[in-house]
Structures are given as C-alpha cells and as structure tokens.
Design an enzyme around this catalytic site. Structure first.
Site, mmCIF file in Angstrom:
data_model
loop_
_atom_site.group_PDB
_atom_site.id
_atom_site.type_symbol
_atom_site.label_atom_id
_atom_site.label_comp_id
_atom_site.label_asym_id
_atom_site.label_seq_id
_atom_site.Cartn_x
_atom_site.Cartn_y
_atom_site.Cartn_z
ATOM 1 N N THR A 296 -7.272 -1.275 -0.039
ATOM 2 C CA THR A 296 -6.465 -1.097 1.175
ATOM 3 C C THR A 296 -5.188 -1.922 1.108
ATOM 4 O OG1 THR A 296 -8.463 -0.666 2.456
ATOM 5 C CG2 THR A 296 -6.488 -1.241 3.702
ATOM 6 N N CYS A 297 -5.297 -3.122 0.579
ATOM 7 C CA CYS A 297 -4.139 -4.018 0.485
ATOM 8 C C CYS A 297 -3.062 -3.449 -0.435
ATOM 9 C CB CYS A 297 -4.583 -5.390 -0.022
ATOM 10 S SG CYS A 297 -5.928 -6.128 0.928
ATOM 11 N N SER A 298 -3.488 -2.831 -1.546
ATOM 12 C CA SER A 298 -2.553 -2.353 -2.565
ATOM 13 C C SER A 298 -2.043 -0.938 -2.344
ATOM 14 C CB SER A 298 -3.220 -2.408 -3.944
ATOM 15 O OG SER A 298 -3.532 -3.735 -4.284
ATOM 16 N N THR B 134 -6.630 -5.349 -4.282
ATOM 17 C CA THR B 134 -7.757 -4.669 -3.641
ATOM 18 C C THR B 134 -7.254 -3.360 -3.024
ATOM 19 O OG1 THR B 134 -7.436 -5.959 -1.623
ATOM 20 C CG2 THR B 134 -9.023 -6.815 -3.222
#
EC number: 1.11.1.27
Length: 188
Positions: free
Chosen positions: A55-57, A53
C-alpha cells in the site's frame, strides 16, 4: 497525538548526496532535527508501516508525490514521509519510486514514532516495531490537524488506509481553508 501539541524533538540520521565524495556511493551522514523539518513552516507529515510495502509503495507515497503541487495551493510548504526504516532503505525506496518532491525522513530507531505515540508491533508480518499509518498538518512544529487510520493496535490483521490519504487530507484542508477565510465552496 492531539492537535495543538508540539512535535517531539528528535535527531534523525540521514544520508545526503555529496558530489565531493566521489565513487559509487557519494553520500555522507547528516543529522537533521525536527526543528529543521518543522520550524517556521506549514507541512504535511505522513507516516506509514514500511518502505517497499504494497500500500505504501503503490498508493500512499506515489499519490502524495502526484498531488504534491495541490498541497502548495492550500498553504503547505513541504510534504514529508516518515517510516521506521534506516536512511539507506529510505533513499533506495525514494530512488526506486523516482521521487522528486516528497522528502523522506528515516526514523531508523523508531524514536520519533514512539514519542508521537504511534509505534506498534507488526510481528505478525515479520516487521517488528513500526509506525501506525497516520498523517498530520504541522504548523511551525505544532500539530494543527491529525489524520489517523482506525484500529490502532499491535499486530493488526488489516491495513486500513483512507484517513491518511492525500486525497482526504486535501479535501479537509480545502474545507478548512474555505471555512477559515469565510468563503463558500463553489460546486460544479
């Protein structure tokens, strides 16, 4: 999850590389428990909504990887990223990001996340049940410090991110360590 509480006992189904298997997929199943991850060490655990996803990545996981060595300077022995994704997805994500330091924990069924009280519905995004974004400093299986993004709720319209960032956690740990040791921080 209040501080001073033990992390819940959970068994995680992981996939680990095993060169004796051979072939294009040399991995075997291995059960690792919360005791394996947290017992006898001081670690940072952070959890996020999902592998791959935005923001996570692009921010959270890459920043933890980049700042990993800084955590060692404040007494952290390991950094773990947990997500409600299966071991196959987590391994592919780690490979895609070129991770070498942060260890990924697959919470495929969401059991750990549920027991931590951080499972939320993300049906508005088509995700189903996922983790709310949070982080914790865990010392010998006991939560020492807690960092939770504001707005905890099912189907949240926004994706808040700062409290659980590595920058915020490091700043807090440095301040905590300075206060604990009775040192006065030096400002340049």
């Amino acid at each position: 999850m209040p501080v001073k509480k033990r992390v819940p006992f959970v068994a995680f189904r992981t996939r680990v590389r095993d060169e004796t298997i051979g072939g294009p997929n040399p991995y075997r199943w291995e059960v690792r428990t919360t005791e394996d991850y947290f017992s006898g060490k001081r670690v940072v655990l952070f959890s996020l909504p999902g592998a791959f996803t935005p923001t996570c990545s692009t921010q959270q996981l890459p920043d933890f990887e980049r700042l990993y060595d800084e955590f060692g300077k404040v007494g952290i022995e390991a950094v773990y990223c947990l997500s409600v994704n299966d071991a196959f997805v987590m391994n592919a994500w780690g490979k895609a990001l070129g991770l070498e330091k942060v260890r990924l924990i697959p919470d495929g069924s969401g059991e750990f996340t549920r027991k931590m009280g951080m499972l939320v519905a993300k049906d508005n995004l088509g995700f189903g049940m996922r983790s709310w974004r949070y982080a914790a400093v865990v010392n010998d299986s006991v939560v020492e410090q807690w960092f939770e993004e504001e707005g905890f709720s099912d189907n949240c319209e926004s994706d808040p991110y700062w409290a659980s960032s590595p920058q915020n956690i490091l700043e807090t740990l440095r301040t905590f360590d300075t206060a604990r040791l009775g040192r006065v921080p030096i400002k340049f």
